[in-house]
Write an enzyme that holds these catalytic residues in place. Structure first.
Site, PDB file in Angstrom:
ATOM      1  N   GLY A 119       0.835  -1.193   0.000  1.00 34.38           N
ATOM      2  CA  GLY A 119       0.000   0.000   0.000  1.00 34.38           C
ATOM      3  C   GLY A 119       0.874   1.250   0.000  1.00 34.38           C
ATOM      4  O   GLY A 119       2.096   1.169   0.197  1.00 34.38           O
ATOM      5  N   ASP A 120       0.256   2.409  -0.198  1.00 36.35           N
ATOM      6  CA  ASP A 120       1.041   3.648  -0.260  1.00 36.35           C
ATOM      7  C   ASP A 120       1.698   3.961   1.088  1.00 36.35           C
ATOM      8  O   ASP A 120       2.775   4.553   1.133  1.00 36.35           O
ATOM      9  CB  ASP A 120       0.175   4.813  -0.735  1.00 36.35           C
ATOM     10  CG  ASP A 120      -1.093   4.956   0.084  1.00 36.35           C
ATOM     11  OD1 ASP A 120      -1.861   3.976   0.161  1.00 36.35           O
ATOM     12  OD2 ASP A 120      -1.324   6.032   0.650  1.00 36.35           O
ATOM     13  N   GLY A 121       1.055   3.508   2.190  1.00 32.70           N
ATOM     14  CA  GLY A 121       1.652   3.741   3.516  1.00 32.70           C
ATOM     15  C   GLY A 121       2.979   3.005   3.632  1.00 32.70           C
ATOM     16  O   GLY A 121       3.991   3.578   4.080  1.00 32.70           O
ATOM     17  N   ASP A 145      -9.086  -4.048  -1.346  1.00 33.25           N
ATOM     18  CA  ASP A 145     -10.021  -2.940  -1.076  1.00 33.25           C
ATOM     19  C   ASP A 145     -10.160  -2.010  -2.292  1.00 33.25           C
ATOM     20  O   ASP A 145     -11.125  -1.263  -2.400  1.00 33.25           O
ATOM     21  CB  ASP A 145      -9.539  -2.117   0.128  1.00 33.25           C
ATOM     22  CG  ASP A 145      -9.310  -2.974   1.361  1.00 33.25           C
ATOM     23  OD1 ASP A 145      -9.883  -4.080   1.429  1.00 33.25           O
ATOM     24  OD2 ASP A 145      -8.545  -2.555   2.250  1.00 33.25           O
ATOM     25  N   MET A 187     -15.183  -7.530   3.024  1.00 32.10           N
ATOM     26  CA  MET A 187     -14.065  -6.669   3.460  1.00 32.10           C
ATOM     27  C   MET A 187     -13.976  -5.381   2.641  1.00 32.10           C
ATOM     28  O   MET A 187     -14.700  -5.211   1.663  1.00 32.10           O
ATOM     29  CB  MET A 187     -12.748  -7.428   3.341  1.00 32.10           C
ATOM     30  CG  MET A 187     -12.469  -8.354   4.507  1.00 32.10           C
ATOM     31  SD  MET A 187     -10.827  -9.094   4.305  1.00 32.10           S
ATOM     32  CE  MET A 187     -10.631  -9.845   5.921  1.00 32.10           C
ATOM     33  N   ARG A 277     -29.775 -15.044   8.110  1.00 31.89           N
ATOM     34  CA  ARG A 277     -28.500 -15.527   8.658  1.00 31.89           C
ATOM     35  C   ARG A 277     -27.371 -14.569   8.256  1.00 31.89           C
ATOM     36  O   ARG A 277     -27.396 -13.992   7.165  1.00 31.89           O
ATOM     37  CB  ARG A 277     -28.151 -16.906   8.108  1.00 31.89           C
ATOM     38  CG  ARG A 277     -29.113 -18.010   8.511  1.00 31.89           C
ATOM     39  CD  ARG A 277     -28.974 -18.366   9.985  1.00 31.89           C
ATOM     40  NE  ARG A 277     -29.772 -19.523  10.333  1.00 31.89           N
ATOM     41  CZ  ARG A 277     -31.056 -19.486  10.699  1.00 31.89           C
ATOM     42  NH1 ARG A 277     -31.703 -18.324  10.761  1.00 31.89           N
ATOM     43  NH2 ARG A 277     -31.694 -20.600  11.009  1.00 31.89           N
ATOM     44  N   HIS A 283     -11.273 -13.786   5.650  1.00 41.26           N
ATOM     45  CA  HIS A 283     -10.004 -13.750   4.924  1.00 41.26           C
ATOM     46  C   HIS A 283      -9.966 -14.629   3.685  1.00 41.26           C
ATOM     47  O   HIS A 283      -8.982 -14.559   2.935  1.00 41.26           O
ATOM     48  CB  HIS A 283      -8.849 -14.085   5.879  1.00 41.26           C
ATOM     49  CG  HIS A 283      -8.609 -12.989   6.874  1.00 41.26           C
ATOM     50  ND1 HIS A 283      -9.437 -12.795   7.957  1.00 41.26           N
ATOM     51  CD2 HIS A 283      -7.687 -12.001   6.922  1.00 41.26           C
ATOM     52  CE1 HIS A 283      -9.020 -11.742   8.640  1.00 41.26           C
ATOM     53  NE2 HIS A 283      -7.966 -11.236   8.034  1.00 41.26           N
ATOM     54  N   GLN A 285     -11.462 -13.929   1.295  1.00 39.04           N
ATOM     55  CA  GLN A 285     -11.505 -12.904   0.237  1.00 39.04           C
ATOM     56  C   GLN A 285     -10.112 -12.497  -0.226  1.00 39.04           C
ATOM     57  O   GLN A 285      -9.949 -11.865  -1.256  1.00 39.04           O
ATOM     58  CB  GLN A 285     -12.244 -11.664   0.747  1.00 39.04           C
ATOM     59  CG  GLN A 285     -13.687 -11.944   1.062  1.00 39.04           C
ATOM     60  CD  GLN A 285     -14.309 -10.831   1.883  1.00 39.04           C
ATOM     61  OE1 GLN A 285     -14.902  -9.919   1.348  1.00 39.04           O
ATOM     62  NE2 GLN A 285     -14.179 -10.910   3.195  1.00 39.04           N
TER      63      GLN A 285
HETATM   64  O1  F6P Z   1      -6.821  -3.996   3.631  1.00 42.66           O
HETATM   65  C1  F6P Z   1      -7.070  -5.318   3.344  1.00 42.66           C
HETATM   66  C2  F6P Z   1      -7.917  -5.956   4.403  1.00 42.66           C
HETATM   67  O2  F6P Z   1      -8.194  -7.284   3.979  1.00 42.66           O
HETATM   68  C3  F6P Z   1      -9.213  -5.210   4.732  1.00 42.66           C
HETATM   69  O3  F6P Z   1     -10.194  -5.389   3.747  1.00 42.66           O
HETATM   70  C4  F6P Z   1      -9.532  -5.786   6.083  1.00 42.66           C
HETATM   71  O4  F6P Z   1     -10.297  -4.900   6.851  1.00 42.66           O
HETATM   72  C5  F6P Z   1      -8.158  -5.943   6.695  1.00 42.66           C
HETATM   73  O5  F6P Z   1      -7.235  -6.041   5.636  1.00 42.66           O
HETATM   74  C6  F6P Z   1      -8.020  -7.151   7.594  1.00 42.66           C
HETATM   75  O6  F6P Z   1      -6.747  -7.136   8.170  1.00 42.66           O
HETATM   76  P1  F6P Z   1      -6.123  -8.299   9.043  1.00 42.66           P
HETATM   77  O7  F6P Z   1      -5.396  -9.218   8.106  1.00 42.66           O
HETATM   78  O8  F6P Z   1      -5.191  -7.602   9.959  1.00 42.66           O
HETATM   79  O9  F6P Z   1      -7.247  -9.018   9.723  1.00 42.66           O
END
Ligand code: F6P
Length: 362
Positions: A119-121, A145, A187, A277, A283, A285
């Protein structure tokens, strides 16, 4: 002397990272350069002994590039001060020690440039270390994201859309069998790109994203409408970063990442008489075989990154804009900040025109 470059992956993983690593190695090899992969983002350079591996074309005889995750490891803790030692214990390092270790690390490895897939950070942080060590930094954006500034598309997003759409299709079959409503939580941190794109692709009835205001009554009315029309199931897609109608974010147990807003809706909809439900997709995703779209983006980004290093550029970030690969100055990227969904954008309007309840859209 043969030119040597480094590559690392930083931040949350996603599918397509191994494709980028492979393509950077292949494109660099074409130039006659050597590549070294740093493990666990910058940690591989900070820890002693250092953790890295040489990367050669032959290493990709095993199809890593077609697998999710990152063969180099990553981390998204943002705290490099605690580092592993060779004996398995940890040590705490000062800022000065981190600077020294980074510099000594790149000198020992003999690298003149570092490709940061993240990411840019992460790019901003690594770029400072690179400056101090006298080497250049080239960034390649990745995130499911898809809110990375300066680029229409980041590595990992296309695959994630496929994973989420597939999950929605699967939820639909069980929902229709049981005459049920499924709430799927997607997410995206503060951005609704993934929920919006997968929600439209997955034929959702309701899509809630952080960028568009909604009302709970709007959700209920839509679900009543589809039930009245005789539809056997309802699909509500909610981005994890959506606030409750009371204006609150719901967090995971770590207190940092969003998680649980789907449960809020299920509790309230249940109380209002719906058979419903919650499903936090989680994750999964970030996983899956990278789709061709991500592999093509990886190929384009990797080749552009190598071209930039060849030209002696520094602090450039590759980007995809209007169907073409380009690159931007890191400082310009940092000024843009993250890019949310445009509430007036065409996909929001498309969703509305299809009758999806996406909130109070003009
Ligand atoms: O930025 C990617 C991301 O998958 C977000 O969509 C989600 O909120 C976050 O990372 C989850 O992070 P972690 O792996 O720390 O649970």
């Amino acid at each position: 002397m043969t030119k040597k470059i480094g590559i690392l992956t930083s931040g949350g993983d996603c599918s397509g990272l191994n494709s980028v690593i492979r393509d950077v190695v292949f494109a660099a090899t074409q130039k006659g350069w050597d590549v070294v992969g740093i493990f666990d983002a910058t940690d591989g350079l900070f820890s002693r002994p250092m953790r890295y591996r040489d990367l050669k074309v032959a290493d990709f005889d095993f199809p890593y590039a077609a697998l999710g995750g990152t063969m180099l490891g990553t981390n998204n803790t943002g705290n490099p001060h605690i580092q592993k030692k060779g004996d398995g214990t940890t040590e705490e390092l000062t800022d000065e020690q981190l600077n020294e270790r980074f510099k000594a690390g790149v000198q020992e490895l003999g690298i003149s440039a570092l490709v940061v897939v993240g990411g840019d950070g992460s790019m901003a942080i690594v770029s400072k270390y690179c400056k101090m060590a006298g080497i250049s930094m080239i960034g390649i954006p990745k995130t499911i994201d898809n809110d990375a500034p300066g680029t229409d598309m980041a590595i990992g997003f296309s695959t994630a859309i496929g994973v989420v759409t597939n999950a929605l299709d699967n939820l639909t079959t069980t929902a229709t069998s049981h005459n049920r409503i499924m709430v799927a939580e997607v997410m995206g941190r503060g951005a609704g790109h993934l929920a919006l794109e997968a929600g439209v692709a997955g034929f959702a009835d309701v899509i809630l994203i952080p960028e568009v205001k909604y009302t709970y009554e709007g959700v209920v009315n839509k679900l009543k409408e589809i039930q009245k029309a005789g539809k056997r199931f309802g699909l509500v897609v909610v981005a994890e970063g959506v606030k409750t109608p009371e204006g609150k974010h719901i967090f995971a147990a770590n207190g940092k990442t969003f998680q649980g807003v789907s449960q809020y809706f299920v509790e309230h909809l249940q109380a209002d008489g719906f058979n419903v439900r919650a499903n936090v997709l989680g994750h999964i995703q970030r996983a899956g075989v990278p789709v061709p779209g991500d592999r093509l983006l990886a190929a384009r980004f990797a080749v552009r990154a190598i071209e930039l290093i060849d030209k002696g550029e520094n602090n450039r970030v590759v980007a995809y804009q209007d169907g073409e690969v380009t690159d931007m100055d890191l400082n310009a990227v940092l000024k843009i900040a993250n890019t949310p969904v445009d509430p007036k954008g065409s996909l929001v309007q498309t969703a509305k025109a299809l009758g999806i309840y996406i909130g109070e859209v003009e």
